[in-house]
Design a protein around this motif. Structure first.
Motif, PDB file in Angstrom:
ATOM      1  N   GLY A  32       0.789  -1.231   0.000  1.00 37.58           N
ATOM      2  CA  GLY A  32       0.000   0.000   0.000  1.00 37.58           C
ATOM      3  C   GLY A  32       0.822   1.282   0.000  1.00 37.58           C
ATOM      4  N   LEU A  53     -12.632   6.794   6.388  1.00 32.43           N
ATOM      5  CA  LEU A  53     -12.337   7.223   5.011  1.00 32.43           C
ATOM      6  C   LEU A  53     -13.604   7.470   4.198  1.00 32.43           C
ATOM      7  CD1 LEU A  53      -9.455   4.654   4.311  1.00 32.43           C
ATOM      8  CD2 LEU A  53      -9.261   6.966   5.206  1.00 32.43           C
ATOM      9  N   ALA A  92      -9.401  -1.330  -1.828  1.00 34.56           N
ATOM     10  CA  ALA A  92      -9.258  -0.197  -0.900  1.00 34.56           C
ATOM     11  C   ALA A  92      -9.691  -0.579   0.515  1.00 34.56           C
ATOM     12  CB  ALA A  92     -10.072   0.990  -1.399  1.00 34.56           C
ATOM     13  N   GLU A 122      -6.427  -2.395   1.647  1.00 31.23           N
ATOM     14  CA  GLU A 122      -5.177  -1.625   1.580  1.00 31.23           C
ATOM     15  C   GLU A 122      -5.182  -0.387   2.447  1.00 31.23           C
ATOM     16  OE1 GLU A 122      -4.062  -1.958  -2.967  1.00 31.23           O
ATOM     17  OE2 GLU A 122      -3.307  -0.127  -2.051  1.00 31.23           O
ATOM     18  N   ARG A 123      -6.366   0.209   2.637  1.00 34.66           N
ATOM     19  CA  ARG A 123      -6.399   1.509   3.307  1.00 34.66           C
ATOM     20  C   ARG A 123      -6.696   1.424   4.807  1.00 34.66           C
ATOM     21  NH1 ARG A 123      -9.520   5.831  -0.110  1.00 34.66           N
ATOM     22  NH2 ARG A 123      -8.348   7.230   1.270  1.00 34.66           N
ATOM     23  N   GLU A 136      -4.141   3.512   6.784  1.00 34.33           N
ATOM     24  CA  GLU A 136      -4.441   4.949   6.741  1.00 34.33           C
ATOM     25  C   GLU A 136      -5.622   5.273   7.675  1.00 34.33           C
ATOM     26  OE1 GLU A 136      -5.405   5.787   2.671  1.00 34.33           O
ATOM     27  OE2 GLU A 136      -6.203   7.772   3.175  1.00 34.33           O
TER      28      GLU A 136
END
Ligand code: FAD
Ligand code: MLT
Ligand code: ZN
Length: 453
Positions: free
Chosen positions: A139, A270, A321, A324-325, A328
């Motif tokens: 990522g 997110l 996403a 992978e996110r 974050e």
């Protein structure tokens, strides 16, 4: 006193290396001195940004002569504090970011030679339109450098198919802690001419030398793909489905998982739309890439699970996403406390049950590379608490007790050096120290990383 020493290191080094390599500007240097998570920070005497392998060699020789510790750094996305200096202000931070040339793409062999500061994203762009691509993906691709990825033996999202960095590095050029330059970049696939220095430097986390270039193995770029999220009842169920997938699906490209807390974070932090009507206890992402239609076995695997699938590149990206996110999303909550562990697959579900009962792991978010038995246990917002060592010790102790590894793919860094003994015997640690003494006899290369100082 420390400032005077720092100033004298910086001016002596600047004189030795010439203009434009050494920075003493605190505004420039600050971003190099704190890691991606914000948990690990320190101070350097100065930041050196060499442009060539020769400049790196001059820098290391100077450091050997002056007994000055060096901390190599690539994209600074490492998550274990290995690329940032300690608090002493006495080391020189060596950023390889300016060494960013792709020296060669060999479409006959399916190989590429890159300088250490090339980011994974830049390599991907250099290979766009080729029939080959690089088999390691993660990522942090837009910042992580191939030198840093080799130094940490990074794993990532496609280990199941292509292995970690070590399996994809055919040769290295590096300046060892002795100041000697070693270079073996021919890329011969079969080459049993003595010790595997490239293999040794992969995963050495800057403690044996500075990697300046790499010969990389490429893999065929598959034109067709499919990603599908499956709702699972618990980790035990997810492990069973993952094992069936590994046995039956040809062209498996990823087997990743998130628990309900990870999925909730990624959706809430997110603003991603809900993946399922109801968040399942565990969701498993099965990815396939190949040529033509996906195999029937994939349809059989999906069976009557609640699922969400996508076939084109845009759908693939938006489904990925949610996995992978997570990093974050967790970071948005506050400075995280992060663990990156592998469990034997047959004991993985039991580990998750024990973690759920462990007071030190209260609030944990669990996700990771299920196909490799690699779980990431994150405690959002708990990275700055002073009880850190107890929490780290209890969780890493539990991992070892379950027969696992305290570092699956991020490395030991400064964070886990005090706990390396949980996985490595005194004899192994003695062998590690002998290797270090041979390649870095004055101990200047990233002291305190991997082996406690
Ligand atoms: P840095 O952080 O700069 O350095 C890491 C270590 O390598 C340090 O010990 C440093 O001293 C040493 N080093 C760096 N460059 C050199 C060099 N040229 N020579 C010698 N030593 C050097 N990691 C995974 O394995 N899998 C993942 O899926 C993954 N996903 C991530 C997602 C996100 C959003 C983030 C932020 C991180 C992720 N990581 C992952 C962690 C990180 O990206 C990897 O560890 C990566 O390999 C670090 O590369 P870097 O260039 O940023 O190295
Ligand atoms: C991941 O798999 O997403 C990474 O290793 C990063 C992390 O552990 O947060
Ligand atoms: Zn990971």
């Amino acid at each position: 006193v420390a400032t005077v020493t720092a100033r004298s290191i910086a001016s002596a080094l600047a004189a030795a290396l010439g203009d434009g390599v050494v920075s003493t500007d605190p505004d420039v240097n600050r971003s190099y001195e704190v890691d991606w998570t914000g948990r690990f920070h320190g101070r350097s005497a100065c930041v050196a940004r060499p442009r060539t392998s020769d400049e790196v060699a001059a820098l290391v020789r100077w450091a050997v002569e002056h007994q000055c510790p060096l901390v190599p750094q690539g994209g600074n996305t490492g998550l274990v504090g290995g690329g940032v200096p300690d608090a002493s202000g006495s080391s020189v931070l060596v950023s390889v970011g300016r060494m960013s040339a792709v020296r060669d793409v060999d479409i006959v062999a399916g190989q590429a030679t890159v300088e250490a500061g090339v980011t994974l994203g830049a390599l991907d762009r250099a290979l766009a339109g080729e029939a080959w691509e690089f088999g390691v993906d993660l990522g942090a691709r837009d910042s992580a450098t191939l030198g840093g990825m080799a130094a940490t033996n990074a794993g990532g999202l496609r280990v199941l198919r292509y292995g970690s960095m070590r399996a994809n590095v055919l040769g290295v050029e590096a300046v060892l802690g002795t100041g000697q330059v070693v270079s073996h970049l021919q890329g011969l696939v079969k080459d049993n001419t003595g010790y595997d220095l490239a293999g040794l430097l992969c995963g050495s986390e800057g403690t044996l030398g500075v990697i300046t270039a790499l010969r990389l193995r490429l893999v065929p770029r598959w034109p067709d793909r499919l990603a599908v999220w499956l709702a699972c009842d618990d980790w035990s169920h997810a492990v069973d489905v993952a094992t069936t997938a590994r046995l039956s699906v040809d062209g498996l490209d990823g087997l990743e998982a998130v628990d309900s807390a990870a999925l909730r974070h990624v959706q809430e932090q997110l603003g991603l739309p809900s993946l399922f009507d109801t968040i399942p206890p565990v969701a498993l992402l099965v990815a396939w890439a190949g040529r033509g239609e996906p195999p029937d076995a994939l349809g059989m695997l999906v069976g009557d699970h609640a699922h969400v699938a996508g076939v084109d590149a845009a759908q693939w990206r938006s489904l990925w996403a949610y996995r992978e996110r997570v990093t974050e999303a967790v970071a948005r909550v506050g400075v995280p406390r992060k663990f990156d562990v592998t469990l034997p697959l047959r004991d993985l579900a039991e580990f998750t049950r024990r973690i759920a009962l462990e007071p030190a792991a209260h609030g944990a978010v669990v996700f990771g590379h299920l196909g490799d038995g690699n779980l990431h246990v994150n405690l959002p917002g708990q990275g700055e608490q002073s009880t850190g060592d107890d929490v780290d010790g209890r969780i890493l102790g539990l991992v070892a007790d379950c027969g696992g590894s305290i570092s699956a793919e991020h490395g030991i860094g400064r964070h886990k050096a005090p706990w390396l003994h949980l996985n490595r015997s005194p004899e192994e640690l003695a062998a590690f120290r002998s290797l270090k003494a041979a390649l870095d006899p004055t101990g200047i290369m990233n002291p305190g990383v991997i082996l406690p100082a």
